[in-house]
Motif scaffolding. Sequence first.
Motif, PDB file in Angstrom:
ATOM      1  N   ASP A  21      22.851   5.821 -31.747  1.00 42.44           N
ATOM      2  CA  ASP A  21      21.396   5.659 -31.647  1.00 42.44           C
ATOM      3  C   ASP A  21      21.050   5.576 -30.161  1.00 42.44           C
ATOM      4  O   ASP A  21      21.160   4.510 -29.537  1.00 42.44           O
ATOM      5  N   MET A  22      20.613   6.689 -29.584  1.00 39.23           N
ATOM      6  CA  MET A  22      20.356   6.743 -28.149  1.00 39.23           C
ATOM      7  C   MET A  22      19.119   5.942 -27.754  1.00 39.23           C
ATOM      8  O   MET A  22      19.023   5.452 -26.623  1.00 39.23           O
ATOM      9  N   GLU A  23      18.167   5.785 -28.677  1.00 38.92           N
ATOM     10  CA  GLU A  23      16.997   4.968 -28.374  1.00 38.92           C
ATOM     11  C   GLU A  23      17.384   3.493 -28.278  1.00 38.92           C
ATOM     12  O   GLU A  23      16.928   2.768 -27.388  1.00 38.92           O
ATOM     13  N   LEU A  24      18.253   3.025 -29.171  1.00 40.08           N
ATOM     14  CA  LEU A  24      18.717   1.645 -29.100  1.00 40.08           C
ATOM     15  C   LEU A  24      19.548   1.433 -27.837  1.00 40.08           C
ATOM     16  O   LEU A  24      19.451   0.379 -27.193  1.00 40.08           O
ATOM     17  N   LEU A  25      20.351   2.419 -27.475  1.00 41.65           N
ATOM     18  CA  LEU A  25      21.119   2.316 -26.238  1.00 41.65           C
ATOM     19  C   LEU A  25      20.177   2.162 -25.044  1.00 41.65           C
ATOM     20  O   LEU A  25      20.407   1.330 -24.155  1.00 41.65           O
ATOM     21  N   ARG A  26      19.122   2.971 -25.025  1.00 39.21           N
ATOM     22  CA  ARG A  26      18.159   2.889 -23.918  1.00 39.21           C
ATOM     23  C   ARG A  26      17.535   1.501 -23.837  1.00 39.21           C
ATOM     24  O   ARG A  26      17.458   0.898 -22.761  1.00 39.21           O
ATOM     25  N   ARG A  27      17.093   0.982 -24.986  1.00 44.55           N
ATOM     26  CA  ARG A  27      16.457  -0.336 -24.984  1.00 44.55           C
ATOM     27  C   ARG A  27      17.431  -1.419 -24.522  1.00 44.55           C
ATOM     28  O   ARG A  27      17.047  -2.350 -23.792  1.00 44.55           O
ATOM     29  N   THR A  28      18.692  -1.303 -24.935  1.00 47.88           N
ATOM     30  CA  THR A  28      19.685  -2.311 -24.581  1.00 47.88           C
ATOM     31  C   THR A  28      19.983  -2.288 -23.084  1.00 47.88           C
ATOM     32  O   THR A  28      20.007  -3.333 -22.422  1.00 47.88           O
ATOM     33  N   VAL A  29      20.215  -1.096 -22.551  1.00 53.79           N
ATOM     34  CA  VAL A  29      20.525  -0.977 -21.118  1.00 53.79           C
ATOM     35  C   VAL A  29      19.335  -1.426 -20.283  1.00 53.79           C
ATOM     36  O   VAL A  29      19.497  -2.159 -19.284  1.00 53.79           O
ATOM     37  N   GLU A  30      18.145  -1.022 -20.661  1.00 51.95           N
ATOM     38  CA  GLU A  30      16.959  -1.414 -19.898  1.00 51.95           C
ATOM     39  C   GLU A  30      16.761  -2.926 -19.928  1.00 51.95           C
ATOM     40  O   GLU A  30      16.386  -3.532 -18.916  1.00 51.95           O
ATOM     41  N   CYS A  31      17.030  -3.547 -21.071  1.00 53.56           N
ATOM     42  CA  CYS A  31      16.899  -4.995 -21.173  1.00 53.56           C
ATOM     43  C   CYS A  31      17.913  -5.692 -20.268  1.00 53.56           C
ATOM     44  O   CYS A  31      17.572  -6.644 -19.549  1.00 53.56           O
ATOM     45  N   ALA A  32      19.162  -5.229 -20.297  1.00 55.85           N
ATOM     46  CA  ALA A  32      20.196  -5.837 -19.459  1.00 55.85           C
ATOM     47  C   ALA A  32      19.849  -5.717 -17.980  1.00 55.85           C
ATOM     48  O   ALA A  32      19.961  -6.689 -17.213  1.00 55.85           O
ATOM     49  N   LEU A  33      19.416  -4.534 -17.567  1.00 51.80           N
ATOM     50  CA  LEU A  33      19.062  -4.326 -16.162  1.00 51.80           C
ATOM     51  C   LEU A  33      17.856  -5.171 -15.766  1.00 51.80           C
ATOM     52  O   LEU A  33      17.818  -5.749 -14.670  1.00 51.80           O
ATOM     53  N   ARG A  34      16.876  -5.251 -16.644  1.00 49.05           N
ATOM     54  CA  ARG A  34      15.672  -6.027 -16.333  1.00 49.05           C
ATOM     55  C   ARG A  34      15.997  -7.510 -16.162  1.00 49.05           C
ATOM     56  O   ARG A  34      15.540  -8.149 -15.198  1.00 49.05           O
ATOM     57  N   GLU A  35      16.799  -8.053 -17.065  1.00 52.15           N
ATOM     58  CA  GLU A  35      17.126  -9.475 -16.980  1.00 52.15           C
ATOM     59  C   GLU A  35      18.043  -9.760 -15.788  1.00 52.15           C
ATOM     60  O   GLU A  35      17.918 -10.808 -15.147  1.00 52.15           O
ATOM     61  N   ALA A  36      18.950  -8.854 -15.486  1.00 54.63           N
ATOM     62  CA  ALA A  36      19.833  -9.042 -14.327  1.00 54.63           C
ATOM     63  C   ALA A  36      19.047  -8.980 -13.024  1.00 54.63           C
ATOM     64  O   ALA A  36      19.335  -9.705 -12.065  1.00 54.63           O
ATOM     65  N   ASP A  37      18.042  -8.124 -13.001  1.00 51.20           N
ATOM     66  CA  ASP A  37      17.257  -7.934 -11.781  1.00 51.20           C
ATOM     67  C   ASP A  37      16.455  -9.182 -11.420  1.00 51.20           C
ATOM     68  O   ASP A  37      16.091  -9.363 -10.251  1.00 51.20           O
ATOM     69  N   ARG A  38      16.195 -10.047 -12.377  1.00 46.83           N
ATOM     70  CA  ARG A  38      15.486 -11.289 -12.078  1.00 46.83           C
ATOM     71  C   ARG A  38      16.219 -12.103 -11.018  1.00 46.83           C
ATOM     72  O   ARG A  38      15.605 -12.873 -10.260  1.00 46.83           O
ATOM     73  N   TYR A  39      17.550 -11.952 -10.993  1.00 45.08           N
ATOM     74  CA  TYR A  39      18.362 -12.757 -10.088  1.00 45.08           C
ATOM     75  C   TYR A  39      19.065 -11.907  -9.018  1.00 45.08           C
ATOM     76  O   TYR A  39      19.877 -12.432  -8.251  1.00 45.08           O
ATOM     77  N   GLY A  40      18.769 -10.624  -9.002  1.00 50.08           N
ATOM     78  CA  GLY A  40      19.425  -9.753  -8.036  1.00 50.08           C
ATOM     79  C   GLY A  40      20.867  -9.450  -8.368  1.00 50.08           C
ATOM     80  O   GLY A  40      21.653  -9.079  -7.486  1.00 50.08           O
ATOM     81  N   TYR A  41      21.240  -9.582  -9.647  1.00 51.44           N
ATOM     82  CA  TYR A  41      22.617  -9.319 -10.056  1.00 51.44           C
ATOM     83  C   TYR A  41      22.882  -7.821 -10.146  1.00 51.44           C
ATOM     84  O   TYR A  41      21.987  -7.038 -10.475  1.00 51.44           O
ATOM     85  N   ARG A  42      24.125  -7.425  -9.908  1.00 49.78           N
ATOM     86  CA  ARG A  42      24.530  -6.024  -9.965  1.00 49.78           C
ATOM     87  C   ARG A  42      25.391  -5.803 -11.213  1.00 49.78           C
ATOM     88  O   ARG A  42      26.370  -6.527 -11.437  1.00 49.78           O
ATOM     89  N   LEU A  43      25.035  -4.798 -12.036  1.00 48.90           N
ATOM     90  CA  LEU A  43      25.756  -4.532 -13.276  1.00 48.90           C
ATOM     91  C   LEU A  43      26.646  -3.306 -13.146  1.00 48.90           C
ATOM     92  O   LEU A  43      26.246  -2.291 -12.572  1.00 48.90           O
ATOM     93  N   HIS A  44      27.838  -3.424 -13.714  1.00 44.64           N
ATOM     94  CA  HIS A  44      28.781  -2.314 -13.809  1.00 44.64           C
ATOM     95  C   HIS A  44      29.128  -2.123 -15.281  1.00 44.64           C
ATOM     96  O   HIS A  44      29.440  -3.095 -15.979  1.00 44.64           O
ATOM     97  N   TYR A  45      29.088  -0.895 -15.755  1.00 43.67           N
ATOM     98  CA  TYR A  45      29.415  -0.606 -17.147  1.00 43.67           C
ATOM     99  C   TYR A  45      30.927  -0.589 -17.324  1.00 43.67           C
ATOM    100  O   TYR A  45      31.634   0.207 -16.675  1.00 43.67           O
ATOM    101  N   ALA A  46      31.443  -1.437 -18.206  1.00 41.88           N
ATOM    102  CA  ALA A  46      32.876  -1.483 -18.503  1.00 41.88           C
ATOM    103  C   ALA A  46      33.205  -0.351 -19.469  1.00 41.88           C
ATOM    104  O   ALA A  46      33.128  -0.494 -20.689  1.00 41.88           O
ATOM    105  N   MET A  47      33.590   0.778 -18.913  1.00 47.10           N
ATOM    106  CA  MET A  47      33.683   2.002 -19.699  1.00 47.10           C
ATOM    107  C   MET A  47      34.850   2.006 -20.671  1.00 47.10           C
ATOM    108  O   MET A  47      34.934   2.896 -21.521  1.00 47.10           O
ATOM    109  N   LYS A  48      35.727   1.012 -20.599  1.00 43.16           N
ATOM    110  CA  LYS A  48      36.775   0.936 -21.617  1.00 43.16           C
ATOM    111  C   LYS A  48      36.178   0.744 -23.006  1.00 43.16           C
ATOM    112  O   LYS A  48      36.812   1.064 -24.011  1.00 43.16           O
TER     113      LYS A  48
END
Length: 385
Positions: A21-48
């Motif tokens: 479900d690519m729409e759910l993936l989009r919502r999830t990634v955007e949510c993670a980035l938005r919440e991390a950005d509140r604190y200036g955190y940097r996210l890396h996708y654990a591709m394993k």
Amino acid sequence: MLSREVKERLREYETPFYLYDMELLRRTVECALREADRYGYRLHYAMKANNDRRIMEFIASCGMGADCVSGNEVRRAIETGFAPKDIVYAGVGKKDSEIIYALRQGIFAFNCESKNELVVIDALARELGVVADVALRINPDIDPHTHSYITTGLSENKFGISPREITDVVGMLGDLRNIDIMGLHFHIGSQITDLGVFAELCRKVNASYRWFTEEGFRITDVNVGGGLGVDYDVPEMHPVPDFAAYFAVFAQGLDLPASVGVHFELGRSLVAQCGELISTVLFTKVSGLGDDIALIDASMTELLRPALYHSRHAIENLTGTGPERAYTIGGTVCESSDIFARDLSLPELRRGDLLSIKTAGAYGAAMASRYNLHDLPQAVFSDEL
């Protein structure tokens, strides 16, 4: 979940396959980035968690970095659009050829897990005439209250530099001229649902940072790992994990200068809920004990987690109707451990019914094998239906 909405279209594809479900993936990634950005955190996708090219290309396009644990993962990350300067290379055992490739790409950092690894990276960097940026992975000895196979920060685990080795490691660093110790790295496990565990991690991170700075190191970046769990039991209730609560724990618990970059490695929490494994019922039978068994065309070769971890995934009969019965759901592999569920209540199963095994977007296709000469599972994406 998506499969329920598009079940008539799913008949067009040969099972078993992964449905994303690519729409759910989009919502999830955007949510993670938005919440991390509140604190200036940097996210890396654990591709394993999932190395499908389409999924990785999308995550890269959102501006996330990549967390890799093999040379081929570093290569795949670059091929799918992740910038080398945003790639961290972890992994307890790195081959020389993999280290050389990553050095030549100019990645952000190597997360090093032993003093012998440091010696090897220094020597290879010297041969190439470069300096390797390195974060020391510290084993904090924290129980993450998860399955024993996916703990990574206990003293008995193979991961990280143990406290008893730290003094020896620091003592030898002066002789390693082609390594720059710029960071600290921690990772305590996966599928962690008790956020209090991360508060304990913060305390260990703070203590380690103070110790290294007092020893004269200039630590510019701290990587606190990942491990945020997801809801396998009722995925529809929590399709997007509570990233706000997760990052808030670190914002409250970390005591680091504002100049220090804080990095996270998120995998399962980003992709698990967007994936389902779609399978067809082949036969039903009755065991010698009188239990109803449904044999499906998916198996442990497509989804290893139940056999390896005794993990549970919600399963839905997408096409069947009628009264519910209790089933054992088994796969096609010639192993008694190839069981997805026992005593699972579902509408009566018949040959040809479609089943959805949910929350399969992480550690599903990425762990698939060709045991019994099975074909590797294909992928179907929601925006292609």
